[in-house]
Design a protein around this motif. Structure first.
Motif, mmCIF file in Angstrom:
data_model
loop_
_atom_site.group_PDB
_atom_site.id
_atom_site.type_symbol
_atom_site.label_atom_id
_atom_site.label_comp_id
_atom_site.label_asym_id
_atom_site.label_seq_id
_atom_site.Cartn_x
_atom_site.Cartn_y
_atom_site.Cartn_z
ATOM 1 N N LYS A 1 0.830 -1.200 0.000
ATOM 2 C CA LYS A 1 0.000 0.000 0.000
ATOM 3 C C LYS A 1 0.872 1.262 0.000
ATOM 4 O O LYS A 1 0.462 2.314 -0.472
ATOM 5 N N TYR A 2 2.045 1.151 0.594
ATOM 6 C CA TYR A 2 2.961 2.303 0.668
ATOM 7 C C TYR A 2 4.378 1.824 0.350
ATOM 8 O O TYR A 2 4.676 0.639 0.476
ATOM 9 N N THR A 3 5.230 2.783 -0.025
ATOM 10 C CA THR A 3 6.646 2.446 -0.208
ATOM 11 C C THR A 3 7.422 2.902 1.019
ATOM 12 O O THR A 3 6.928 3.714 1.798
ATOM 13 N N LEU A 4 8.650 2.408 1.145
ATOM 14 C CA LEU A 4 9.503 2.852 2.238
ATOM 15 C C LEU A 4 9.750 4.354 2.146
ATOM 16 O O LEU A 4 9.830 5.048 3.158
ATOM 17 N N CYS A 5 9.869 4.848 0.909
ATOM 18 C CA CYS A 5 10.111 6.278 0.738
ATOM 19 C C CYS A 5 8.944 7.098 1.261
ATOM 20 O O CYS A 5 9.127 8.172 1.846
ATOM 21 N N GLN A 6 7.719 6.588 1.058
ATOM 22 C CA GLN A 6 6.557 7.285 1.600
ATOM 23 C C GLN A 6 6.597 7.285 3.134
ATOM 24 O O GLN A 6 6.280 8.280 3.772
#
Lengths: 212, 841
Positions: B576-581
Motif C-alpha cells: 500500500k505504501y513504499t519505504l520512501c513514503q
C-alpha cells in the motif's frame, strides 16, 4: 443482533460467534483461571434461551479443565435445564420473591416454575448459589428477604445467598434501546438497610454476602 | 517454616524520624571531596589501590558525624538529612557547570551553598585529567564517540559515576565483623611468597583491604564516643539509656560479630552507608535482608530478649535510614533516574540454596516496615515461586494496593534457570537477589555492572532509513538506499546490521569505562566483602569476583515490534505504501505539530542563546519562536497523505493485545539486541548479558528520537521496559501480560521490566487481592520475569500535577523503583499518566 443508540450514534452491540471462536478467547485466560480457580460464567440475557449453543460451549469449556457457571433466572423447562447441568460447576440463580402475585406483577411471570427449578437444580448436586436483587418498593423488607432466605435454606446443599443492591448503571441503556425505564425514581438501598437484610439472611444459617 | 503474618503496630518514633528526614530540601556537602583530595595529594607516591584505602581512612577519620534526634540506628554520610557528598574522582565538570542550576532544575534539585561552591571549585583544580571519565573517554574508539554523540546509546551512568550495583556479604560482617575479614586478609598475606610474580599486586591489595576495614571499625568507634557524650549531656532518662545502648552497639559492631538483632541492624547499616562513602555507585542493594538477619531475630525472640514490636521498630528505623542516603547526578541523568532514587533493592521470600521456601517472619515484617515508613527506599521486592505461601502474596498485594508501587514481583522459575544459563551454579542461582531495578545476581560473589548503558533500539531503525547518516554525518553503516530493499528480509537484515554495529560500539564504550575504573578507582573496602577478591588478591574492578558481567539495557521493543510489523504489512504484504513514503511521512512527523514539551525546550535554548548575544526577547518573540518550531511545514495535501498513512498504521494489530503474530515478531525483535550482545566479553573476564528495561530513560531518550514507523510521533517517549507502548494495550491486563510473556525473558538475564497500572478499586476486598495474586501467578506461569504495579487513578495523578502541595507523599512506581510523584519532571509525570490504566479484571 441488537442495535442501540450510544452517545447519539446507532451502534450494533455484540456479534455472531461460533463455539470455536469463543473458545479461542477463553483459552487465552486459562493460566489465570488455573491460579484463581475462576472460569467462565454465562450471563444475561438468559443463557437458558440458547441451549444448543450454550451447552456446546459449556461442554468445550469443561473439556479444557476450566470451571463453568451460569447466571440465570431459572425460567425454563426441566428438560432444558437438565441438558446444561452435566457441564456446570456452579449455578447462580435469581430468586426475586417468594410471593407469586407480587412476582408476577413486577416481572410479568409467575414464580412457581422458578422455585420448582431451584429445587430441581439443588437436588441434581450442582453448587447452587441464590442471588437476590434488592429493589426498594419490591422486596427490600426484612420479611420478604427473610422468606427468600428461608426457602433457599430449605434447598438441599444450598449454603450461600448473595444480596445484590439495586443499581442505576443500566438507566441509559433503556432509552438507547428505545425502551422505557419503568423505575425512574427508585434509589439504591442504603448501607444500613443492606446490613439489616444481610442479618436476616444469616439468621437462616445461610452464608449471606452483599454483592456478587 | 512457621511465620507470623499479622501486621504490627507502628512506633510513634517512626513518623517523627520521617518528618525530620524531609524537613528540608537535600543539600550538597563538600567534606568528602576535600578529604579525598587531601589524601590523594599526601599519597602521590603510592599505587592506586593503596591511595584509595588511605583516602577512605582519611575520610572516615575526619568527616563530620552526626546522630539524628531519636534515632536508634546511627550513622550518616552527611550532616544534613538526605544530603549528598560528591565524588570528583569519577567526574566533576558537569557539577561545576551546573552549580547555578542544580538547586532549581526540575528533576531532583539539590541546594548548594556559595561556600560549598567555592570549596569544590578549589578541589576540582586537582582533578583535571585524573578522573575515570576522562580516562574512559581516552580509551573509546572514535566511532564510539560518534555513536554516543548521536544518541544511539548512552553509557552515562558509569561514565560519570561509580559502579555500585552489587550486594556484598552482609552476613559475613554480621557474623565475624571486620576484625574477622582483617584476619582473613592477614592470613592470605601470610600465605603470599615474596618471590611470587604477582606479590606486588596481591600484597598491596590485601594491605589496602586491611586498612579499609580497620577504618570502618574506627569510624564506628567515633559514633560510640559521640553517643557516650550525648548520653552524658542528656537529661531525659529514656533517651539517655538509648544513647548508652547505641554507644555499646557501635563499640561492638561492625568490628566484631553481632550478638543481637539490634546490633545486627546497626552493623548492617554501617556496611550499607560506608559502601556509599567509598564510591558514588548507586543500586548498592541490601538483597535478602530477611534471610541474613533472621538468625539474630530468632535467637533474641526465642530467648525472650526482644519482642516482635521492638524488632519491627528497629527494622522501620533501618528503612528510614535507607532514605537518608542521597546522590546528585548530572541534569540529564537525573531525568533518566528521576526521584532521588538510590535503588537499594531489598528482597523478601524465595528459596534457599537447597530449593526450600524460606519465607519467614522477617519477610512479612519487611512488608510491614514498607507500609510504616512509606518512602521510596528501600526498593522493596518479593520473590515468587510455586512454593511461595499464598498468605505472603496476599500481604504483598495489600502493600501493592496502598499505591506505593512496592513490591516488585520476581519469578524464581525464570530467573534461576536464566542465571544457570549464564554459568551460575544451581545453589548460587537459587539464592539470587535483585540489584537496583530488576537485575538478578548472586550476592557476595558477583560484579554485575548491571546498569551499564541504555541502548535505544529505535535509533538504528532511523539509520536504516537514512543509509546510516544522521545530521549529515555517517554515523551508522551504509546499509543501502531504500528502493534497494525489495524484500522485507533485506530491510530487516539492514536493521540487524545497524544493530550489530552499534552493539559492538556499545561494548567498546563499556569496556573502555571498565578499564578506567580498574585503573583509577579500584575499591578495596567493597572488594573485602565479595568472593573471591581476598583469595585472588584482586579488587572487584580488576576481576576479583567469582561472577563478572556487563549488563547494558535495550529499550523500545514495543515500538520496534509495532514498527517493523507495520512495514512488513503495509510495504511488503499489502504493498500500500513504499519505504520512501514512510520516510517522507516520518520526516514530517506524520503531518502533526511537534511535541509541545520538546519545542518548549528548543525554545528555551534558542531564547537563552539570543539573551546571551545581548538581545532583548519579549513574550511575543518567545511565542513566535515556539510556534514556528512547533508548526508543521508540510503542505496541506502532504499532511493529509501522512496522516492517512498514520491512520493505516494505527489500525494494524499492536503488541500487548495477545495477538500471536505480533507478539512472536516482538520476541524476534528483542533477539536483535539480546543475542548479538551475549557473544562479547568484558575486561574482568566476564560476559555481556542484556537487560530489557529503561529505568525512566524512555522519556529523555525518546526526546532524542524522531517519528517511528509504528506511528509514534517525534520526540515523544519510547515504550517503557518490555511493556506495550503507552495506550496501545487495549484488551485488558491478562491480554497485555500474555503478550509480554511471549518475549524470551530467559535470555534477557539482566532483567526485564513490565509495568502495569491499576485503579485501587481493582484490588478492593479479599476477592480483589485474590484476583491480583492470580494475575501475578498466571503471568509467571507463562514465564514472565518481573512485574510491578502502580495503583492510583489517572484523576489522582492529574490532580497531583495541578496541586502538588496536596500530594507531597504520593509515591508512584516509575520503572524499577518508586519515587515521589511531585518530584518528577512534568514530562515523566505525563508519561506515567499515559501508561494504560487497567480498569480491573
Amino acid at each position: 443482533m441488537q442495535e442501540m443508540t450510544l452517545a447519539g450514534q446507532t451502534k450494533t452491540v455484540g456479534r455472531d460467534v461460533t463455539v470455536g471462536e469463543v473458545m479461542e478467547e477463553i483459552i487465552r485466560d486459562r493460566p489465570y483461571f488455573r491460579r484463581s480457580g475462576g472460569g467462565v460464567t454465562l450471563s444475561g440475557g438468559e443463557a437458558l434461551c440458547q441451549p444448543e449453543f450454550a451447552v456446546a460451549l459449556l461442554k468445550s469449556v469443561k473439556n479444557m479443565g476450566i470451571n463453568t457457571a451460569i447466571e440465570t433466572t431459572g425460567y425454563a423447562s426441566k428438560e432444558v435445564i437438565a441438558s446444561y447441568l452435566p457441564y456446570l460447576d456452579t449455578v447462580l440463580m435469581d430468586i426475586k420473591h417468594t410471593d407469586g402475585e407480587k412476582h408476577k406483577s413486577f416481572t410479568g411471570r409467575d414464580n412457581a416454575k422458578i422455585l420448582e427449578n431451584a429445587r430441581f437444580i439443588a437436588e441434581s448436586g450442582a453448587r447452587l448459589v441464590i442471588r437476590t436483587p434488592v429493589i426498594p418498593t419490591f422486596n427490600d423488607t426484612v420479611d420478604e428477604i427473610g422468606a427468600i432466605a428461608s426457602f433457599a435454606a430449605s434447598l438441599p446443599g444450598v449454603r450461600e445467598l448473595h444480596l445484590l443492591p439495586y443499581h442505576r448503571i443500566g438507566t441509559d441503556k433503556y432509552p438507547g434501546l428505545g425502551r422505557e425505564y419503568t423505575l425512574p425514581d427508585i434509589r439504591p438501598p442504603s448501607d444500613e438497610r443492606m446490613s439489616e437484610l444481610l442479618y436476616a439472611v444469616n439468621r437462616t444459617g445461610l452464608k449471606g454476602q452483599i454483592g456478587g | 517454616m512457621k511465620y507470623y503474618t499479622e501486621p504490627i503496630q507502628k512506633s510513634p518514633r517512626i513518623p517523627f524520624l520521617v518528618e525530620q528526614l524531609y524537613a528540608k530540601a537535600p543539600e550538597i556537602e563538600a567534606d568528602r571531596a576535600v578529604l579525598l583530595t587531601e589524601a590523594y595529594r599526601a599519597n602521590e607516591d603510592k599505587p592506586i589501590i593503596m591511595k584509595r584505602a588511605l583516602a577512605f581512612r582519611h575520610i572516615l577519620e575526619n568527616i563530620p558525624i552526626t546522630i539524628r534526634e531519636r534515632e536508634l540506628v546511627v550513622g550518616a554520610a552527611t550532616k544534613a538529612p538526605r544530603g549528598c557528598q560528591v565524588f570528583p574522582e569519577y567526574s566533576f565538570e558537569w557539577l561545576e557547570s551546573e552549580f547555578d542550576t542544580v538547586a532549581t532544575r526540575t528533576a531532583d534539585p539539590f541546594y548548594i551553598s556559595e561556600d560549598t561552591k567555592r570549596t569544590l571549585h578549589e578541589v576540582y583544580k586537582y582533578w583535571k585529567g585524573k578522573t575515570t571519565s576522562e580516562l574512559a573517554s581516552f580509551y573509546m574508539s572514535p566511532e564510539t564517540h560518534a555513536a554516543i554523540e548521536h544518541n544511539i546509546f548512552t553509557p552515562g551512568n558509569y561514565f560519570y559515576n561509580g559502579i555500585g550495583h552489587l550486594t556484598v556479604q552482609y552476613e559475613k560482617v554480621l557474623k565475624v565483623g571486620y576484625a574477622g575479614i582483617i584476619a582473613e586478609a592477614k592470613e592470605a598475606l601470610d600465605r603470599l611468597n615474596p618471590g611470587d610474580a604477582d606479590y606486588a599486586v596481591r600484597g598491596t591489595f590485601l594491605r589496602a583491604v586491611i586498612i579499609s576495614c580497620g577504618a570502618a571499625c574506627d569510624y564506628a568507634l567515633r559514633y560510640a564516643e559521640l553517643a557516650d557524650k550525648q548520653a552524658r549531656e542528656c537529661s531525659e532518662p529514656i533517651r539517655k539509656r538509648e544513647l548508652e545502648v547505641i554507644a555499646a552497639n557501635c563499640r561492638r559492631v561492625p568490628m566484631h560479630g553481632a550478638t543481637s538483632f539490634y546490633e545486627a541492624c546497626q552493623s548492617f547499616w554501617f556496611v550499607q552507608m560506608l559502601l556509599q562513602i567509598e564510591s558514588s555507585g548507586h543500586s548498592i542493594s541490601p538483597g535478602r535482608f530477611d534471610q541474613y538477619m533472621y538468625p539474630y531475630y530468632k535467637r533474641d525472640l526465642d530467648e525472650g530478649r526482644l519482642t516482635r514490636e521492638q524488632a519491627q521498630e528497629l527494622m522501620d528505623c533501618v528503612w528510614v535510614k535507607l532514605n537518608d542516603l542521597n546522590k546528585v547526578r548530572d541534569a540529564a541523568s537525573a531525568e533518566g533516574f528521576a526521584g532521588y532514587s538510590l535503588f537499594q533493592n531489598l528482597i523478601a521470600g524465595g528459596q534457599d540454596k537447597y530449593g526450600r521456601d524460606v519465607t519467614n517472619d522477617l519477610s512479612f515484617m519487611s512488608i510491614t516496615a514498607t507500609e510504616h515508613v512509606f518512602l521510596p527506599q528501600p526498593s522493596f521486592s518479593v520473590r515468587v515461586w510455586n512454593g511461595t505461601p499464598h498468605e505472603f502474596l496476599i500481604r504483598a498485594a495489600e502493600l501493592t494496593r496502598t499505591g506505593i508501587g512496592f513490591p516488585a514481583y520476581y519469578n524464581d522459575e525464570v530467573i534461576i534457570p536464566a542465571l544457570q544459563n549464564r554459568g551460575l551454579s544451581l545453589e548460587d542461582a537459587r539464592e539470587y537477589n535483585i540489584i537496583g531495578c530488576v537485575e538478578p545476581q548472586k550476592a557476595g560473589k558477583t560484579d554485575g555492572w548491571h546498569d551499564a548503558a541504555f541502548f535505544n533500539m529505535c535509533r538504528p531503525l532511523e539509520l536504516v532509513f537514512s543509509n546510516g547518516e544522521d545530521n549529515g554525518a555517517q554515523v551508522g553503516v551504509a546499509t543501502g538506499k531504500l528502493p534497494e530493499f525489495d524484500t522485507f528480509e533485506k530491510f530487516y537484515d539492514a536493521y540487524k546490521t545497524q544493530m550489530n554495529y552499534f552493539i559492538s560500539l556499545l561494548v567498546n564504550a563499556d569496556n573502555a569505562i571498565d578499564m578506567a575504573h580498574a585503573e583509577r578507582c579500584p575499591l578495596p573496602f567493597q572488594s573485602s566483602m565479595v568472593d573471591d577478591c581476598i583469595g585472588r588478591g584482586l579488587s572487584l574492578q580488576e576481576g576479583g569476583a567469582v561472577y563478572n558481567f556487563t549488563g547494558p539495557q535495550g529499550f523500545g521493543i514495543a515500538n520496534m515490534a509495532d514498527a517493523l510489523y507495520a512495514i512488513r504489512k503495509l510495504v511488503y504484504e499489502e504493498k500500500k505504501y513504499t519505504l520512501c513514503q514512510f520516510k517522507a511521512a516520518m520526516d514530517a512527523n506524520f503531518g502533526e505539530e511537534l511535541d509541545g514539551g520538546y519545542c518548549r525546550k528548543l525554545t528555551e535554548k534558542a531564547v537563552a542563546q539570543l539573551v546571551a548575544e545581548g538581545k532583548h526577547v519579549n513574550e511575543e518573540e518567545i511565542k513566535r519562536i515556539f510556534l514556528s518550531m512547533r508548526s508543521n511545514k508540510a503542505s496541506e495535501a502532504e499532511k493529509a497523505e501522512y496522516r492517512r498513512l498514520r491512520e493505516d498504521i494505527n489500525a494494524l494489530p499492536k503488541f500487548g493485545n495477545d495477538i500471536d503474530d505480533v507478539d512472536t515478531f516482538a520476541r524476534d525483535i528483542a533477539y536483535t539486541y539480546t543475542k548479538p550482545l551475549q557473544q562479547y566479553k568484558n575486561p574482568r573476564g566476564g560476559t555481556y548479558q542484556a537487560g530489557l528495561y529503561p529505568v525512566s530513560a524512555n522519556v529523555p531518550l525518546g526526546a532524542q528520537t524522531g517519528a517511528t514507523p509504528d506511528g509514534r510521533l517525534a520526540y515523544t517517549p519510547v515504550a517503557d521496559g518490555v511493556s506495550p507502548a503507552a495506550g496501545r494495550d487495549v484488551n485488558g491486563p491478562t491480554a497485555g501480560a500474555n503478550s509480554v510473556s511471549r518475549l524470551d525473558h530467559f535470555i534477557a538475564s539482566n532483567g526485564t521490566l513490565y509495568n502495569m497500572k491499576f485503579h485501587p478499586t481493582a484490588l478492593a476486598g479479599r476477592s480483589g487481592l485474590e484476583s491480583f495474586v492470580a494475575l501475578v501467578r498466571g503471568y509467571f506461569d507463562q514465564k514472565g520475569s518481573h512485574v510491578q504495579f502502580n495503583v492510583v487513578s489517572r484523576e489522582t495523578l492529574r490532580d497531583a500535577q495541578a496541586n502538588p502541595e496536596k500530594y507531597r507523599s504520593l509515591v508512584v512506581r516509575v520503572a524499577g523503583y518508586s519515587a515521589l510523584f511531585t518530584t518528577l519532571s512534568r514530562s515523566l509525570q505525563d508519561d506515567i499518566i499515559a501508561r494504560t490504566e487497567q480498569k480491573g479484571f
